[in-house]
Every structure is written in C-alpha cells, then in structure tokens.
Design a protein around this motif. Sequence first.
Motif, PDB file in Angstrom:
ATOM      1  N   GLY A  56      45.903  43.519  41.500  1.00  0.00           N
ATOM      2  CA  GLY A  56      44.388  43.442  41.011  1.00  0.00           C
ATOM      3  C   GLY A  56      43.452  43.431  40.474  1.00  0.00           C
ATOM      4  N   GLU A  57      44.278  43.524  38.932  1.00  0.00           N
ATOM      5  CA  GLU A  57      43.150  43.285  38.338  1.00  0.00           C
ATOM      6  C   GLU A  57      43.174  41.439  38.665  1.00  0.00           C
ATOM      7  OE1 GLU A  57      45.507  44.165  34.295  1.00  0.00           O
ATOM      8  OE2 GLU A  57      45.044  45.682  34.592  1.00  0.00           O
ATOM      9  N   THR A  58      44.013  40.797  38.891  1.00  0.00           N
ATOM     10  CA  THR A  58      43.012  39.376  38.821  1.00  0.00           C
ATOM     11  C   THR A  58      42.039  39.289  40.012  1.00  0.00           C
ATOM     12  OG1 THR A  58      45.763  38.646  38.062  1.00  0.00           O
ATOM     13  CG2 THR A  58      43.932  37.185  39.346  1.00  0.00           C
ATOM     14  N   THR A  59      42.987  39.806  41.098  1.00  0.00           N
ATOM     15  CA  THR A  59      41.947  40.018  42.290  1.00  0.00           C
ATOM     16  C   THR A  59      40.391  41.026  41.364  1.00  0.00           C
ATOM     17  OG1 THR A  59      43.159  39.820  43.969  1.00  0.00           O
ATOM     18  CG2 THR A  59      41.603  40.431  45.065  1.00  0.00           C
ATOM     19  N   GLN A  60      40.965  41.457  40.786  1.00  0.00           N
ATOM     20  CA  GLN A  60      39.058  41.825  40.739  1.00  0.00           C
ATOM     21  C   GLN A  60      38.660  40.675  39.718  1.00  0.00           C
ATOM     22  OE1 GLN A  60      38.987  44.498  37.714  1.00  0.00           O
ATOM     23  NE2 GLN A  60      37.569  46.383  39.011  1.00  0.00           N
ATOM     24  N   ALA A  61      39.356  40.309  39.228  1.00  0.00           N
ATOM     25  CA  ALA A  61      38.725  39.183  37.807  1.00  0.00           C
ATOM     26  C   ALA A  61      37.966  38.010  38.092  1.00  0.00           C
ATOM     27  CB  ALA A  61      39.776  38.707  37.366  1.00  0.00           C
ATOM     28  N   ALA A  62      38.483  37.491  40.022  1.00  0.00           N
ATOM     29  CA  ALA A  62      38.367  36.467  40.479  1.00  0.00           C
ATOM     30  C   ALA A  62      36.605  36.623  41.506  1.00  0.00           C
ATOM     31  CB  ALA A  62      38.860  36.669  41.355  1.00  0.00           C
ATOM     32  N   ASN A  63      36.931  38.547  42.140  1.00  0.00           N
ATOM     33  CA  ASN A  63      35.361  39.010  42.852  1.00  0.00           C
ATOM     34  C   ASN A  63      34.882  39.204  41.838  1.00  0.00           C
ATOM     35  OD1 ASN A  63      36.993  38.969  45.444  1.00  0.00           O
ATOM     36  ND2 ASN A  63      37.617  41.463  44.920  1.00  0.00           N
ATOM     37  N   ILE A  64      34.785  39.865  40.409  1.00  0.00           N
ATOM     38  CA  ILE A  64      33.455  39.618  39.457  1.00  0.00           C
ATOM     39  C   ILE A  64      32.717  38.371  39.226  1.00  0.00           C
ATOM     40  CG2 ILE A  64      32.970  40.167  36.925  1.00  0.00           C
ATOM     41  CD1 ILE A  64      34.867  42.639  36.933  1.00  0.00           C
ATOM     42  N   GLU A  65      33.820  37.251  39.235  1.00  0.00           N
ATOM     43  CA  GLU A  65      33.702  36.218  39.111  1.00  0.00           C
ATOM     44  C   GLU A  65      32.587  35.311  39.570  1.00  0.00           C
ATOM     45  OE1 GLU A  65      35.578  31.762  37.452  1.00  0.00           O
ATOM     46  OE2 GLU A  65      36.487  33.191  37.729  1.00  0.00           O
ATOM     47  N   LEU A  66      32.694  35.644  41.096  1.00  0.00           N
ATOM     48  CA  LEU A  66      32.761  35.273  42.318  1.00  0.00           C
ATOM     49  C   LEU A  66      30.839  35.733  42.196  1.00  0.00           C
ATOM     50  CD1 LEU A  66      31.981  33.029  44.840  1.00  0.00           C
ATOM     51  CD2 LEU A  66      33.567  35.155  46.721  1.00  0.00           C
TER      52      LEU A  66
END
Length: 236
Positions: A126-136
């Motif tokens: 969940g945290e990895t996915t959120q970080a990727a979304n923030i970066e995008l």
Amino acid sequence: MAKFIKYSLFWVGALILFNLICFLAPIRKNGFDDGSKSFWVVYGFIMVAFILHFLFSYIALDEKKKEKRILNTPLLYISTTELFILATAGLVCMAIPGIQNWLKIIIVYALLFIFILFLLTAKTVGETTQAANIELNQKTYNFRVLTDRARELTAIADTAEKKQIAQSVYDKIRYSDMVSDPRLSDIEGAIFAKMNELTDVYQKGNDIRSAKGISDELIQLIDRRNNECKNLKRMV
C-alpha cells in the motif's frame, strides 16, 4: 488512531470471548489428558500470541499522516480477520484431544507469523503504491496545470475563431504525454511562457492574427516536447 480504537474494541471482545469459551466450555477436560498444567502452558502461549498481534497491529495502524491513515483502512479488516482466525485456531487446538502441547503452540505461532507477514506485506504494498502515485502526480502536475489553462482559454474566447484556436491548443495539450522529466524543463518553460502570451492576448481581446500566430508557435513547442519525450523513453 480511530481505526486502531476500533481494532482494540474488537481485540478486547475477542479476548473476552476466547476466555469465556476456555473456562466455561469443557476444553480443559477434553483437550488435555495430562492435567491442568498443560492447559495453562498452552493458554499462556496463546495469550502471548494475542498480545503480540495487538502490539504489531498498533504499529501498523497508528499513523500520524493523513495519507497513511487512509491506507490503514484495509489493514483494519485484515487485522480483525486474522485475530478471529487466531482465536478460533487456538480454541480448536485446545479442544481437540490427542494433539501434543508443543504442536498446539507451534500451530498458533505459525499462524501468528503468517498473519504478521501478510499484514506487513499489505502495508508495504500500500505504501509503495501510494508513493508511486505521488511521484506520478508530481511528474504530471505541470501539464495538468497547462491543460486547465488551455481549457480556460476556450471559456474566455470572445469570437468563434478564437474559441477554435483555443480548442486546438487544448486538444494538443490534452493528448500529449503528461509525464514530465527534469531534462524537459527548458522546453516546458518555453511552453508556459508562450501560454502566458496567448492568455494575455485573449484577456486583452487582441486581434485573431496575434492569437493565431502565438498558438501556432505554442503547438510547435508542444510537438517538440512530445518528440523529446519519445526520445527519452527510447533511451531507458
């Protein structure tokens, strides 16, 4: 913290129910052939497993940042489900006669290990996915702003010709590669500068010739940027 409070209430309820079944149901008589000492050993280990699950859930669910608290919603359901299964498995192990005490303890702690591992994995994903979304979102921010500004031009156009020009600019931006890159900063700076010029023309109500000339230059810059985006992707 609210999610952890909900889990805590469920944990207390499960603990009370577990103890009621342990001491009111004939578990001590049916599941333990070698006396009450064995019951207390297994019972003690199961209680420790409950406490360990509680402590780990506290670490997993107690987040200060709002974004991470939102991620904890599925973890709450996972954690409560795991606790229910853990309590059920403990009762079954204690109730079935013939199972060695060491095996009962191993079964409970193997489940606890699996549950903690699953909870930790779900949290990490969940945290990895959120970080990727923030970066995008950060990478696409510039062109999302540019898209909004182009949409505004279509709204303030005072003639049909200007509206058509603004629409062509909007379509060109909307169908462009939205993901930015530090190596595109120069061309994107030029695009924003040209958009400022075009906005100024529309706000001042200047003639169609000025709007057409600036929009053509803007579209050329966007085409150049799109080509550079393609080249950068080929280099990866």
